[in-house]
Scaffold this motif. Structure first.
Motif, PDB file in Angstrom:
ATOM      1  N   VAL A  95       0.762  -1.190  -0.008  1.00  0.00           N
ATOM      2  CA  VAL A  95       0.058   0.013  -0.058  1.00  0.00           C
ATOM      3  C   VAL A  95       0.748   1.299  -0.041  1.00  0.00           C
ATOM      4  CG1 VAL A  95      -1.802   1.257   1.257  1.00  0.00           C
ATOM      5  CG2 VAL A  95      -1.901  -1.336   1.057  1.00  0.00           C
ATOM      6  N   LEU A  96       0.786   1.882  -1.116  1.00  0.00           N
ATOM      7  CA  LEU A  96       1.817   2.990  -1.315  1.00  0.00           C
ATOM      8  C   LEU A  96       0.904   4.356  -1.850  1.00  0.00           C
ATOM      9  CD1 LEU A  96       4.673   4.237  -1.384  1.00  0.00           C
ATOM     10  CD2 LEU A  96       4.847   3.246  -3.684  1.00  0.00           C
ATOM     11  N   ARG A  97       1.161   5.736  -1.281  1.00  0.00           N
ATOM     12  CA  ARG A  97       0.715   6.564  -1.802  1.00  0.00           C
ATOM     13  C   ARG A  97       1.508   7.852  -1.496  1.00  0.00           C
ATOM     14  NH1 ARG A  97      -3.246   3.741  -2.901  1.00  0.00           N
ATOM     15  NH2 ARG A  97      -5.279   3.563  -2.337  1.00  0.00           N
ATOM     16  N   ASP A  98       2.248   8.078  -2.601  1.00  0.00           N
ATOM     17  CA  ASP A  98       2.981   9.312  -2.615  1.00  0.00           C
ATOM     18  C   ASP A  98       3.079  10.037  -3.894  1.00  0.00           C
ATOM     19  OD1 ASP A  98       4.656   8.165  -4.912  1.00  0.00           O
ATOM     20  OD2 ASP A  98       6.135   7.267  -3.402  1.00  0.00           O
ATOM     21  N   GLU A  99       3.835  11.052  -4.178  1.00  0.00           N
ATOM     22  CA  GLU A  99       3.494  11.860  -5.438  1.00  0.00           C
ATOM     23  C   GLU A  99       3.865  11.178  -6.647  1.00  0.00           C
ATOM     24  OE1 GLU A  99       7.887  11.744  -3.995  1.00  0.00           O
ATOM     25  OE2 GLU A  99       5.942  12.458  -2.848  1.00  0.00           O
ATOM     26  N   GLN A 100       4.497   9.957  -6.833  1.00  0.00           N
ATOM     27  CA  GLN A 100       4.534   9.362  -7.885  1.00  0.00           C
ATOM     28  C   GLN A 100       3.777   8.176  -8.256  1.00  0.00           C
ATOM     29  OE1 GLN A 100       8.743   8.599  -7.290  1.00  0.00           O
ATOM     30  NE2 GLN A 100       9.666  10.294  -8.304  1.00  0.00           N
ATOM     31  N   LEU A 101       3.511   7.533  -6.984  1.00  0.00           N
ATOM     32  CA  LEU A 101       2.609   6.050  -7.393  1.00  0.00           C
ATOM     33  C   LEU A 101       1.645   6.013  -6.107  1.00  0.00           C
ATOM     34  CD1 LEU A 101       5.655   3.446  -7.593  1.00  0.00           C
ATOM     35  CD2 LEU A 101       4.010   4.191  -9.227  1.00  0.00           C
ATOM     36  N   GLN A 102       0.623   5.390  -6.573  1.00  0.00           N
ATOM     37  CA  GLN A 102      -0.611   4.990  -5.832  1.00  0.00           C
ATOM     38  C   GLN A 102      -0.730   3.421  -6.136  1.00  0.00           C
ATOM     39  OE1 GLN A 102      -4.523   5.753  -7.094  1.00  0.00           O
ATOM     40  NE2 GLN A 102      -4.953   6.764  -5.250  1.00  0.00           N
ATOM     41  N   ILE A 103      -0.398   2.913  -5.098  1.00  0.00           N
ATOM     42  CA  ILE A 103      -0.728   1.302  -5.176  1.00  0.00           C
ATOM     43  C   ILE A 103      -1.558   0.627  -3.716  1.00  0.00           C
ATOM     44  CG2 ILE A 103       0.361  -0.951  -5.114  1.00  0.00           C
ATOM     45  CD1 ILE A 103       2.548   0.358  -6.834  1.00  0.00           C
ATOM     46  N   PRO A 104      -2.602   0.279  -4.080  1.00  0.00           N
ATOM     47  CA  PRO A 104      -3.477  -0.024  -5.134  1.00  0.00           C
ATOM     48  C   PRO A 104      -4.049   1.115  -5.708  1.00  0.00           C
ATOM     49  CG  PRO A 104      -4.845  -0.723  -3.246  1.00  0.00           C
ATOM     50  CD  PRO A 104      -3.325  -0.315  -2.757  1.00  0.00           C
ATOM     51  N   ARG A 105      -4.226   1.010  -6.927  1.00  0.00           N
ATOM     52  CA  ARG A 105      -4.918   2.096  -7.796  1.00  0.00           C
ATOM     53  C   ARG A 105      -6.244   1.971  -7.698  1.00  0.00           C
ATOM     54  NH1 ARG A 105      -1.543   4.554 -12.256  1.00  0.00           N
ATOM     55  NH2 ARG A 105      -3.205   5.560 -12.707  1.00  0.00           N
ATOM     56  N   ASP A 106      -6.832   3.349  -7.415  1.00  0.00           N
ATOM     57  CA  ASP A 106      -8.248   3.476  -7.115  1.00  0.00           C
ATOM     58  C   ASP A 106      -9.107   3.071  -8.432  1.00  0.00           C
ATOM     59  OD1 ASP A 106      -7.860   4.734  -4.668  1.00  0.00           O
ATOM     60  OD2 ASP A 106      -7.963   6.766  -5.697  1.00  0.00           O
ATOM     61  N   GLU A 107      -8.533   2.883  -9.578  1.00  0.00           N
ATOM     62  CA  GLU A 107      -9.081   2.437 -10.874  1.00  0.00           C
ATOM     63  C   GLU A 107      -9.700   0.978 -10.639  1.00  0.00           C
ATOM     64  OE1 GLU A 107      -6.320   5.622 -12.329  1.00  0.00           O
ATOM     65  OE2 GLU A 107      -6.327   4.188 -10.821  1.00  0.00           O
ATOM     66  N   ILE A 108      -9.143   0.275  -9.777  1.00  0.00           N
ATOM     67  CA  ILE A 108      -9.374  -1.018  -9.599  1.00  0.00           C
ATOM     68  C   ILE A 108     -10.876  -1.057  -9.368  1.00  0.00           C
ATOM     69  CG2 ILE A 108      -9.319  -3.204  -8.151  1.00  0.00           C
ATOM     70  CD1 ILE A 108      -6.105  -2.484  -7.619  1.00  0.00           C
ATOM     71  N   GLU A 109     -11.433  -0.287  -8.440  1.00  0.00           N
ATOM     72  CA  GLU A 109     -12.733  -0.446  -7.986  1.00  0.00           C
ATOM     73  C   GLU A 109     -13.774   0.480  -8.729  1.00  0.00           C
ATOM     74  OE1 GLU A 109     -13.333  -1.458  -3.309  1.00  0.00           O
ATOM     75  OE2 GLU A 109     -11.352  -0.183  -3.638  1.00  0.00           O
ATOM     76  N   ARG A 110     -12.963   1.417  -9.565  1.00  0.00           N
ATOM     77  CA  ARG A 110     -13.905   2.321 -10.195  1.00  0.00           C
ATOM     78  C   ARG A 110     -14.240   2.001 -11.599  1.00  0.00           C
ATOM     79  NH1 ARG A 110     -10.516   7.493 -10.171  1.00  0.00           N
ATOM     80  NH2 ARG A 110     -10.801   7.356  -7.971  1.00  0.00           N
ATOM     81  N   TYR A 111     -13.380   1.472 -12.393  1.00  0.00           N
ATOM     82  CA  TYR A 111     -13.599   0.998 -13.913  1.00  0.00           C
ATOM     83  C   TYR A 111     -13.533  -0.692 -14.133  1.00  0.00           C
ATOM     84  CZ  TYR A 111     -12.016   5.919 -14.252  1.00  0.00           C
ATOM     85  OH  TYR A 111     -11.965   7.289 -14.061  1.00  0.00           O
ATOM     86  N   ALA A 112     -14.648  -0.809 -14.885  1.00  0.00           N
ATOM     87  CA  ALA A 112     -14.850  -2.218 -15.200  1.00  0.00           C
ATOM     88  C   ALA A 112     -13.811  -2.804 -16.159  1.00  0.00           C
ATOM     89  CB  ALA A 112     -16.331  -2.162 -15.940  1.00  0.00           C
ATOM     90  N   PHE A 113     -13.207  -2.030 -17.037  1.00  0.00           N
ATOM     91  CA  PHE A 113     -12.255  -2.218 -17.716  1.00  0.00           C
ATOM     92  C   PHE A 113     -10.909  -2.675 -16.676  1.00  0.00           C
ATOM     93  CE2 PHE A 113     -11.673   2.264 -18.068  1.00  0.00           C
ATOM     94  CZ  PHE A 113     -10.420   2.613 -17.678  1.00  0.00           C
TER      95      PHE A 113
END
Length: 166
Positions: free
Chosen positions: A102-120
């Motif tokens: 689990v990482l949130r900094d100015e360069q990376l976000q892991i896990p990405r929010d897109e996992i739960e936001r986008y069906a693709f």
């Protein structure tokens, strides 16, 4: 050794850029776990349809080194870094998971929010890692996909012509 997952998308020369990205990723990271390919409508703008998929790989590289490798592959395929978020693109490679990091900094976000936001992102991830649990909410990706609102789903599983020759 952590398993990483990369979301891949392209709607410019997608029949060239997606296979080239898979080849480049395999060259850098070794054996890949590859989801089906999904043809999806663009989100946030009008344009050509995307190919989207998820690949998994094992690596002992530092997460920032993996992210840098992905940026280089994008640049090698003609991606420019000055484009807006919702635009057509030759290639988009996003590291969405890296082990249980689990990482949130100015360069990376892991896990990405897109996992739960986008069906693709979620559907192909649930396809290749159904029992894997999200590192923050601890719900499996299969369960997240089951609960996902599919009312206006604008994607379908496809087999591009270049996959038929494999």
């Amino acid at each position: 050794m952590p398993r990483g997952y990369i979301s891949i998308g392209s709607n410019i020369d997608r029949d060239k850029n997606i296979p080239a990205s898979l080849q480049a990723l395999e060259h850098r990271f070794g054996k890949l776990i590859v989801s089906s390919i999904y043809e999806t409508e663009p989100v946030g703008f009008s344009g050509d349809l995307f190919y989207n998929l998820i690949v998994g790989f094992d690596s002992d590289l530092d997460v920032k080194e993996v992210a840098q490798q992905l940026r280089q592959i994008e640049l090698d395929r003609g991606r420019t870094r000055d484009c807006q978020k919702f635009t057509a693109r030759t290639l988009d490679l996003d590291l969405i998971l890296y082990g249980n990091l689990v990482l949130r900094d100015e360069q990376l976000q892991i896990p990405r929010d897109e996992i739960e936001r986008y069906a693709f992102v979620l559907e192909p991830l649930a396809e290749i890692a159904p029992t894997l649990k999200h590192p923050i909410n601890h719900i499996s990706y299969a369960e997240l996909w089951d609960k996902f609102d599919k009312t206006n789903l604008k994607q379908k599983r496809i087999t591009p012509s270049w996959m038929l020759t494999k």
